[in-house]
Scaffold this motif. Structure first.
Motif, short mmCIF file in Angstrom:
data_model
loop_
_atom_site.label_atom_id
_atom_site.label_comp_id
_atom_site.label_asym_id
_atom_site.label_seq_id
_atom_site.Cartn_x
_atom_site.Cartn_y
_atom_site.Cartn_z
N SER A 118 18.42 -3.36 -9.44
CA SER A 118 17.36 -3.05 -10.41
C SER A 118 16.75 -1.69 -10.12
O SER A 118 16.54 -0.86 -11.02
N SER A 119 16.47 -1.44 -8.84
CA SER A 119 15.85 -0.16 -8.47
C SER A 119 16.81 1.01 -8.69
O SER A 119 16.38 2.11 -9.04
N GLU A 120 18.10 0.76 -8.51
CA GLU A 120 19.06 1.84 -8.78
C GLU A 120 18.95 2.31 -10.24
O GLU A 120 19.14 3.49 -10.52
N SER A 121 18.65 1.39 -11.15
CA SER A 121 18.43 1.77 -12.55
C SER A 121 17.08 2.48 -12.72
O SER A 121 16.99 3.56 -13.29
N LEU A 122 16.03 1.84 -12.21
CA LEU A 122 14.66 2.33 -12.48
C LEU A 122 14.42 3.72 -11.89
O LEU A 122 13.65 4.50 -12.44
N PHE A 123 15.06 4.01 -10.76
CA PHE A 123 14.80 5.29 -10.08
C PHE A 123 15.88 6.34 -10.41
O PHE A 123 16.01 7.34 -9.71
N SER A 124 16.66 6.09 -11.47
CA SER A 124 17.72 7.03 -11.86
C SER A 124 17.16 8.42 -12.13
O SER A 124 16.03 8.57 -12.57
N ASP A 183 23.09 1.44 7.85
CA ASP A 183 23.35 0.62 6.66
C ASP A 183 22.16 -0.32 6.53
O ASP A 183 21.97 -1.22 7.35
N LEU A 184 21.35 -0.11 5.51
CA LEU A 184 20.12 -0.91 5.38
C LEU A 184 20.41 -2.40 5.23
O LEU A 184 19.55 -3.23 5.50
N PHE A 185 21.63 -2.73 4.80
CA PHE A 185 21.96 -4.14 4.62
C PHE A 185 22.20 -4.84 5.97
O PHE A 185 22.01 -6.05 6.08
N THR A 186 22.62 -4.08 6.99
CA THR A 186 22.96 -4.70 8.28
C THR A 186 22.01 -4.33 9.40
O THR A 186 22.17 -4.79 10.54
N CYS A 187 20.98 -3.49 9.11
CA CYS A 187 20.02 -3.11 10.16
C CYS A 187 19.31 -4.34 10.70
O CYS A 187 19.08 -5.31 9.97
N LYS A 188 18.92 -4.26 11.99
CA LYS A 188 18.12 -5.33 12.58
C LYS A 188 16.79 -5.47 11.83
O LYS A 188 16.30 -6.56 11.57
N LYS A 189 16.20 -4.30 11.50
CA LYS A 189 14.87 -4.31 10.91
C LYS A 189 14.71 -3.06 10.05
O LYS A 189 15.15 -1.98 10.43
N VAL A 190 14.09 -3.22 8.87
CA VAL A 190 13.72 -2.07 8.03
C VAL A 190 12.23 -2.19 7.75
O VAL A 190 11.78 -3.19 7.18
N GLU A 191 11.47 -1.17 8.19
CA GLU A 191 10.01 -1.21 8.01
C GLU A 191 9.54 0.01 7.22
O GLU A 191 10.22 1.03 7.16
N ASN A 192 8.33 -0.13 6.66
CA ASN A 192 7.67 0.99 5.96
C ASN A 192 8.57 1.63 4.91
O ASN A 192 8.54 2.84 4.71
N PHE A 193 9.38 0.79 4.25
CA PHE A 193 10.28 1.33 3.22
C PHE A 193 9.46 1.71 1.99
O PHE A 193 8.67 0.91 1.49
N LYS A 194 9.66 2.92 1.52
CA LYS A 194 8.99 3.35 0.29
C LYS A 194 9.94 4.25 -0.49
O LYS A 194 10.55 5.16 0.07
N ARG A 195 10.06 3.95 -1.75
CA ARG A 195 10.87 4.78 -2.63
C ARG A 195 9.94 5.30 -3.73
O ARG A 195 9.14 4.55 -4.27
N GLU A 196 10.07 6.58 -4.06
CA GLU A 196 9.20 7.16 -5.10
C GLU A 196 10.01 8.05 -6.04
O GLU A 196 10.78 8.91 -5.60
N LEU A 197 9.83 7.81 -7.33
CA LEU A 197 10.34 8.71 -8.36
C LEU A 197 9.13 9.47 -8.88
O LEU A 197 8.28 8.91 -9.58
N ASN A 198 9.02 10.75 -8.52
CA ASN A 198 7.87 11.55 -8.93
C ASN A 198 8.19 12.18 -10.28
O ASN A 198 9.01 13.11 -10.38
N MET A 199 7.56 11.65 -11.33
CA MET A 199 7.90 12.09 -12.69
C MET A 199 7.25 13.43 -13.02
O MET A 199 7.78 14.20 -13.82
#
Length: 768
Positions: A25-31, A101-117
């Motif tokens: 879903s995010s791959e679409s929204l942040f295109s 690889d975020l899918f296999t990491c032990k831990k993912v913290e403080n993840f933030k994605r931003e599309l600055n319009m």
């Protein structure tokens, strides 16, 4: 339940926290896109979880052989697929021998994605702990340049947090890609050559069948703590992959950065033997500027776009975020620079619908581009159809029409019909009317009549010929009928006398005749040229007129409404509000048979006609039809809520208008139709713009005058927008009790506000 993980923000689309279930879903929204190319928001580094990889080049497609259960005469030979192009964004990352690889990491913290319009860039930041125990801080930023539209730039930064680490950046190009959307799993690309020199790599490839030649290219630079370092890369190249490895022993707390520049040169714009030299040329310009200067130029280019197209909303962050997201994606998809291109319903965000041109452009998008750019952009969109007129005539001939009758395609890349569902391809012929309506709408808004004698009239003649031949004289009714059609409401197939189709057919014929007379009187040389070319006689025009003057329209005396089609009242008329919520959306829960027998309307159909031709109906008639049809409308087309929002506002039903506005503006952000992972609904986003400007702002053009009837939802404190009306820019600012008008330009302009004429003069604020 709609998704609600996108954080409300006036200027950005923000996701916080990593969740593998949301990735597609995010791959679409942040295109991101720049009109010439675009890409889904795939991660640069490898990702082994569920993902939909997609990079796309404007105008490059593949004719995928039609797949149907039973071949019928007239079926299109192929369905045009928007092509997943060779991937240039990839940067694999190895930390002490282990892949990030975020899918296999032990831990993912403080993840933030931003599309600055506001500034036109996409970023990610996160802290990841790998299986080997190393913790790293990652910051990425990327954008597709509006200035150098063949190139994109990526900044990828890694800081080891808990120990020193050997970090390897592996930027690569990959032409061994496949399409998500394919009929036969054909190979769409043929890789011709993989080459590299210095820090540059190139993959030359061509599309099968269509022979589009492309060069995918990259060049990288690496830095430690912002200081450039020279590392001799380890290079691997095979038949469709080129990978450079930049290895460095990074101290704990230091920032290791790669700048990667990549993109496409295409034989649509260059000689096919010169694609590598064109790529070297654009790389030279990009690397000379560098990431920071290119980004500053990007901010400036987006600032110029927003200066004209922004809509501000005060007091409602979700509504503000929604409209800006829509305006941003429209501009990422199409900027009007290239008249060979058009606006695909998914833009550069996915592959569904073939990524081609639908009637959406004429019905929904042209008003947005006319008002927020200069009129040449809208003229380019009209010329696109003029350039395809011969193909439209051939499309009609395949179905048995003759004498220059033109049927524009439901879906196209080059003017040929390439949609292969019979109930749409053969039956959804109302699309022809939208092409003619756009010509009328363009002249109404711009005052540029010159387009009609130059090009538009030939299109109108071809369309009128089609309608005259498509109508049948019913001896039973003693009127002309149009049989076996699908209207805008695709939940009704193969019906007779769809009101909207019959109405727009009559209108098209009358509009063509009106313009033939005007061109004859005022543009004699054009008239002679067109009549000779079209071989049009007065007796043929009389045949058209007989059809238009005696067209049948189904009507209910009981309800005092036009019926969507013959037999509509035979249905079991249970309203949507009485439908169990577990049954929605019905297109995902019900069989097609059950949908066709139901009264449910996918999108505005009869009301679409009332939207286009509202001056031909009274407010009382609109109200009656709205009250009759709206309760049966499920809005499972993205194109539906905007029309209802505009009409609810016209009727003064602001709460309803606001609800529909929010639905159209946040259709993808909140994933109303549970399908956003397939891509965004680009063309309906123009409808969102219309629902504010035409709905709440009440903007119309009547008698050559710009009119406004401003209203404001109670949820808002104020809103503003700009329109470019005949090369004069009007800024409209609407508050709870006043409307302010400002005019940029050199001469005064007379407008109508709430049915009173008002003169506005340059650089003077007028308050009403």
């Amino acid at each position: 339940m709609n998704q609600d993980y996108i954080k409300p923000d006036n200027w950005s689309i923000i996701e916080e926290g990593f969740d593998a279930k949301r990735v597609k879903s995010s791959e679409s929204l942040f295109s991101i896109g720049n009109g010439a190319m675009g890409q889904r928001a795939n991660f640069e580094e490898q990702y082994s979880g569920a993902t939909f990889q997609g990079s796309y080049i404007a105008g490059v497609y593949y004719p995928d052989k039609t797949r149907v259960g039973w071949w019928k005469n007239g079926y299109p030979e192929y369905f045009a697929k928007v092509l997943n192009a060779p991937n240039w964004i990839g940067i694999n990352v190895i930390v002490n021998g282990e892949s990030l690889d975020l899918f296999t990491c032990k831990k993912v913290e403080n993840f933030k994605r931003e599309l600055n319009m506001k500034e036109g860039w996409l970023s990610r930041q996160f802290v990841a702990t790998l299986q080997n125990g190393i913790t790293i801080n990652v910051n990425t930023k990327r954008f597709l340049s509006l200035d150098l539209d063949e190139v994109g730039a990526i900044q990828y930064q890694i800081t080891p947090i808990n120990s020193d680490a050997e970090i390897v950046f592996k930027p690569y190009l990959d032409s061994g890609i496949t399409n998500e959307d394919t009929n036969w799993d054909d190979k769409f690309w043929d890789t011709l050559n993989v080459s590299h020199e210095n820090n540059q790599a190139f993959i030359e490839a061509k599309t099968m069948k269509t022979d589009f030649y492309t060069c995918t290219f990259m060049e990288s630079q690496v830095f430690i703590n912002d200081k450039s370092i020279l590392i001799e890369p380890n290079i691997k190249a095979d038949s469709n992959l080129a990978t450079f490895s930049y290895s460095y022993q990074v101290k704990k707390g230091d920032i290791y950065t790669i700048h990667k520049f990549g993109g496409y040169t295409v034989d649509r714009n260059h000689n096919k033997s010169q694609l590598i030299s064109a790529a070297k040329n654009v790389l030279k310009m990009a690397t000379k500027k560098g990431f920071v200067e290119l980004l500053n130029n990007q901010k400036k280019a987006w600032s110029d776009i927003w200066n004209m197209s922004d809509i501000t909303i005060e007091g409602d962050v979700k509504a503000q975020q929604g409209i800006r997201f829509n305006i941003f994606q429209l501009n990422q998809t199409y900027l009007g620079k290239d008249s060979r291109l058009n606006i695909g319903p998914k833009g550069f965000t996915g592959e569904k619908y073939g990524g081609s041109t639908y009637w959406d452009t004429e019905a929904y998008c042209i008003p947005f581009y006319m008002a927020t750019k200069d009129q040449q952009v809208a003229r380019n969109l009209l010329e696109y159809r003029y350039n395809h007129l011969q193909k439209a005539i051939e499309n009609a001939e395949k179905l048995g029409f003759k004498n220059g009758a033109a049927l524009y395609p439901m879906v196209t890349m080059n003017g040929e019909e390439c949609h292969n569902e019979w109930e749409i391809t053969f039956e959804e012929i109302h699309r022809n009317g939208a092409i003619a309506f756009a010509i009328y709408n363009y002249y109404r808004f711009t005052g540029d009549y010159g387009y009609i004698p130059e090009k538009g009239l030939e299109v109108l003649i071809g369309i009128a010929r089609f309608w005259q031949q498509r109508a049948t004289f019913s001896t039973n009714k003693n009127q002309y009928v149009i049989l076996g059609v699908t209207g805008p409401n695709e939940y009704e197939n193969n019906v007779n006398n769809n009101w909207y189709t019959n109405y727009i057919a009559k209108w098209c014929i009358n509009y063509a005749i009106e313009n033939i007379k005007k061109v004859e009187a005022e543009y004699t040389s054009n008239y002679t040229r067109i009549m000779n070319k079209a071989k049009l006689s007065n007796s043929e025009i009389k045949e058209w007129k007989a059809v238009a003057d005696n067209m049948y329209f189904p009507y209910s005396e009981k309800h005092k409404v036009f019926l969507q089609q013959d037999g509509f009242l035979d249905k079991e008329l249970i309203t949507v509000s009485d439908l169990d919520k577990s049954q929605r959306p019905i297109n995902q829960k019900w069989s097609w048979d059950r949908i066709l027998r139901s009264p449910y309307i996918k999108q505005a159909d009869t009301l679409q006609g009332f939207y286009f031709f509202e001056d031909q109906f009274s407010n009382e008639e609109l109200e009656r039809h709205f009250d009759f049809y709206e309760p049966f409308t499920v809005h499972e087309s993205s194109l539906s809520p905007c029309v209802h929002s505009i009409q609810a506002a016209k009727l003064g039903r602001m709460e309803q208008a606001y609800t529909f506005y929010l639905r159209t503006s946040r259709l993808d952000l909140d994933d109303y139709n549970k399908e956003v992972e397939e891509g965004l609904h680009i063309t309906s986003m123009a409808g969102t713009w219309m629902s504010i400007v035409e709905g709440f702002g009440g903007m119309r053009i009547r008698n050559n005058t710009l009119e406004f009837e401003p209203k404001i939802p109670k949820q808002w404190d104020a809103y503003s927008f700009k329109v470019n009306f005949r090369n004069q820019i009007i800024k409209v600012n609407i508050t709870k009790d006043k409307t302010h008008f400002e005019l940029e330009g050199t001469k005064s302009l007379e407008i109508s506000v709430n049915s009173k004429l008002v003169t506005i003069t340059p650089n003077n604020l007028v308050t009403i």
